[in-house]
Design a protein around this motif. Structure first.
Motif, PDB file in Angstrom:
ATOM      1  N   PRO A   1      -7.341  -6.630   0.733  1.00  0.00           N
ATOM      2  CA  PRO A   1      -8.773  -6.825   0.974  1.00  0.00           C
ATOM      3  C   PRO A   1      -9.329  -8.081   0.285  1.00  0.00           C
ATOM      4  O   PRO A   1     -10.183  -8.771   0.842  1.00  0.00           O
TER       5      PRO A   1
ATOM      6  N   THR B   1      -9.572  -7.409  -8.636  1.00  0.00           N
ATOM      7  CA  THR B   1      -8.750  -6.536  -7.802  1.00  0.00           C
ATOM      8  C   THR B   1      -7.299  -6.619  -8.295  1.00  0.00           C
ATOM      9  O   THR B   1      -6.946  -7.505  -9.068  1.00  0.00           O
ATOM     10  N   CYS B   2      -6.445  -5.699  -7.805  1.00  0.00           N
ATOM     11  CA  CYS B   2      -5.037  -5.702  -8.200  1.00  0.00           C
ATOM     12  C   CYS B   2      -4.362  -6.980  -7.695  1.00  0.00           C
ATOM     13  O   CYS B   2      -4.785  -7.559  -6.696  1.00  0.00           O
TER      14      CYS B   2
ATOM     15  N   ASN C   1      -7.619  -0.733   4.421  1.00  0.00           N
ATOM     16  CA  ASN C   1      -6.433  -0.515   3.583  1.00  0.00           C
ATOM     17  C   ASN C   1      -5.919   0.913   3.755  1.00  0.00           C
ATOM     18  O   ASN C   1      -5.173   1.418   2.930  1.00  0.00           O
TER      19      ASN C   1
ATOM     20  N   ALA D   1      -9.239   3.910  -1.373  1.00  0.00           N
ATOM     21  CA  ALA D   1      -8.461   3.382  -2.499  1.00  0.00           C
ATOM     22  C   ALA D   1      -9.187   3.552  -3.824  1.00  0.00           C
ATOM     23  O   ALA D   1      -8.597   3.957  -4.824  1.00  0.00           O
TER      24      ALA D   1
ATOM     25  N   CYS E   1      -3.752  -7.831  -3.734  1.00  0.00           N
ATOM     26  CA  CYS E   1      -4.726  -7.000  -2.994  1.00  0.00           C
ATOM     27  C   CYS E   1      -5.056  -7.618  -1.629  1.00  0.00           C
ATOM     28  O   CYS E   1      -5.618  -8.709  -1.548  1.00  0.00           O
TER      29      CYS E   1
ATOM     30  N   CYS F   1     -13.414  -0.322  -3.258  1.00  0.00           N
ATOM     31  CA  CYS F   1     -12.760  -1.245  -4.200  1.00  0.00           C
ATOM     32  C   CYS F   1     -13.449  -2.597  -4.230  1.00  0.00           C
ATOM     33  O   CYS F   1     -13.615  -3.197  -5.281  1.00  0.00           O
TER      34      CYS F   1
ATOM     35  N   CYS G   1      -2.872  -2.455   0.734  1.00  0.00           N
ATOM     36  CA  CYS G   1      -3.335  -2.102  -0.616  1.00  0.00           C
ATOM     37  C   CYS G   1      -2.091  -1.942  -1.487  1.00  0.00           C
ATOM     38  O   CYS G   1      -1.368  -0.950  -1.362  1.00  0.00           O
ATOM     39  N   GLN G   2      -1.866  -2.906  -2.322  1.00  0.00           N
ATOM     40  CA  GLN G   2      -0.629  -2.943  -3.100  1.00  0.00           C
ATOM     41  C   GLN G   2      -0.461  -1.671  -3.937  1.00  0.00           C
ATOM     42  O   GLN G   2       0.620  -1.099  -4.013  1.00  0.00           O
ATOM     43  N   LYS G   3      -1.540  -1.228  -4.542  1.00  0.00           N
ATOM     44  CA  LYS G   3      -1.448  -0.055  -5.417  1.00  0.00           C
ATOM     45  C   LYS G   3      -1.202   1.229  -4.612  1.00  0.00           C
ATOM     46  O   LYS G   3      -0.347   2.038  -4.967  1.00  0.00           O
TER      47      LYS G   3
HETATM   48  S1  SF4 Z   1      -6.420  -0.357  -5.219  1.00  0.00           S
HETATM   49 FE1  SF4 Z   1      -5.770  -1.487  -3.371  1.00  0.00          FE
HETATM   50  S2  SF4 Z   1      -7.668  -2.185  -2.342  1.00  0.00           S
HETATM   51 FE2  SF4 Z   1      -8.179  -1.563  -4.451  1.00  0.00          FE
HETATM   52  S3  SF4 Z   1      -8.127  -3.472  -5.649  1.00  0.00           S
HETATM   53 FE3  SF4 Z   1      -6.087  -2.497  -5.831  1.00  0.00          FE
HETATM   54  S4  SF4 Z   1      -4.840  -3.377  -4.144  1.00  0.00           S
HETATM   55 FE4  SF4 Z   1      -7.023  -3.845  -3.728  1.00  0.00          FE
END
Ligand code: SF4
Ligand code: TPP
Ligand code: MG
Length: 363
Positions: free
Chosen positions: A54, A48-49, A163, A167, A52, A77, A249-251
């Motif tokens: 989650p 994951t990012c 999130n 995502a 993250c 995700c 959700c960081q992204k």
């Molecule tokens: S897009 Fe958001 S929910 Fe998906 S892995 Fe990245 S941070 Fe986590």
């Protein structure tokens, strides 16, 4: 011959006095990590990012559940990033389900274990059975199958990791995306300057009101002990339980990587995500009253997805927060009531707000 179904009773973690470490100027305990159990059913090695939410929730829920656990994960995700070919962070049995069938698949697991134990074909005890579904699954595409499982009262814990967007497919809007939250399906522009016009679906209240025999609770990644205790209470409850967990959700939300846990507290302190527990025996709600009440700008200004908000949008958000404070039995201070007036606001990126303390790499 019928065999008895023996169930686990997981002890709760101590909530008070866990973290004498540091307090900020509001008396908030900043020592986020209690003595976590050493077992790690969700070990390092996922994709994951960074930051993250989650993934943090998955780790804490599974630490609370322990090694005698079976997990299901609908598409999202947390399926895709955790199941690269021949690589997985799970050290317990895990299965992917289609996005719509987290509830029905988990019902089947619960009914299957019960039947096998009764018939003497599985030695027991009854394992901790849980599913962790995204908001797109739990609040939208798969809500029917989760509602069915809660209604039939299968002995399992149904978790929504929220999130606030779809995502995995590129940050599309979901029913829990907040008002004015920008996603790829709710861009802001001349026609719709706020981006998203609708308020979020109140998923947890729907689940509690609609299935009054179930244990239902909300929590966030800002409160690890609360999150882990509610996981254990949900698993200890004989019958169906539902946990709605706020997970940044960081992204998709565009914020500094180290602020995931801080957001998990600020969303509660701004009145935008009430934390509560529904007791099916008493049929009552128990609301958490945070020690700090902040203007919504302290939360919104930390995230790029709200950067386009105009004064009237910020005021609308403050109205929602103030109604939430009243709904959970808290007074709304005059300073926050005054902020319902758009004339008190500027464009969000020009507003002053309380900056979080820089506590980590990447902030
Ligand atoms: S897009 Fe958001 S929910 Fe998906 S892995 Fe990245 S941070 Fe986590
Ligand atoms: C029936 C169906 N529709 C659409 C998809 C495409 N899809 C895969 S993952 C995903 C996003 C799921 O969102 P959510 O449940 O919120 O999980 P997140 O990706 O946010 O973790 C979608 C729409 C699918 N797999 N199945
Ligand atoms: Mg989602």
């Amino acid at each position: 011959m019928t065999f008895e179904v023996v169930r686990h009773q997981l002890p709760l973690f101590e909530e008070d006095g866990r973290a004498a470490a540091t307090d900020d100027e509001h008396g908030r305990d900043l020592h986020y990590l209690p003595d976590l159990p050493e077992e790690d059913p969700y070990a390092a090695g996922h994709r994951t990012c960074a930051g993250c939410g989650p993934a943090i929730q998955y780790r804490w829920v599974l630490k609370a559940a322990g090694q005698d656990t079976v997990v299901a994960g609908p598409t999202g995700c947390m399926y895709v990033a955790n199941s690269t070919y021949l690589c997985t962070p799970y050290t317990v049995p895990w299965a992917h389900t289609p996005i719509a069938s987290g509830g029905s698949f988990t019902s089947g697991m619960a009914a299957g274990y019960e039947a096998m134990i009764r018939k003497g074909r599985y030695p027991g005890p009854y394992p901790n059975i849980l599913v962790m579904a995204g908001d797109g699954s739990a609040a939208d595409i798969g809500i029917g199958s989760i509602s069915g499982a809660l209604y039939r009262n299968h002995d399992a814990l149904f978790v929504c990791y929220d999130n606030e967007c779809y995502a995995n497919t590129g940050i599309q809007t979901s029913p829990t995306t907040p008002y004015a939250g920008m996603t790829t399906f709710t861009p802001f522009g001349k026609a719709i300057p706020e981006g998203k016009k609708l308020p979020p679906k109140n998923l947890a209240k729907m689940m509690a009101e609609g299935h009054p025999h179930c244990y239902v609770a909300t929590t966030t990644v800002g409160y690890p002990v609360d999150l882990m205790n509610k996981t254990r209470k949900g698993l200890n409850h004989v019958g169906a339980a539902f946990l709605h967990c706020y997970t940044p959700c960081q992204k998709g939300w565009v914020y500094q990587t180290s602020m995931t846990v801080e957001l998990g507290r600020r969303v509660v302190e701004c009145g935008l995500f009430p934390v509560w527990e529904y007791d099916p025996q008493e049929r009552t709600y128990h609301y958490f009253h945070p020690p700090v009440q902040r203007p919504v700008t302290d939360y919104l200004a930390m995230q790029g997805r709200f950067g386009h908000m105009l004064p009237e949008h910020v005021a609308t958000m403050q109205v929602s927060a103030n109604r939430n404070w009243e709904a959970i039995g808290m007074d709304v201070p005059k300073t926050l009531r005054d902020l319902e007036d758009p004339a008190r606001h500027q464009r969000l990126h020009d507003e002053e707000y309380s900056m979080p303390i820089n506590r980590g790499v990447g902030a």
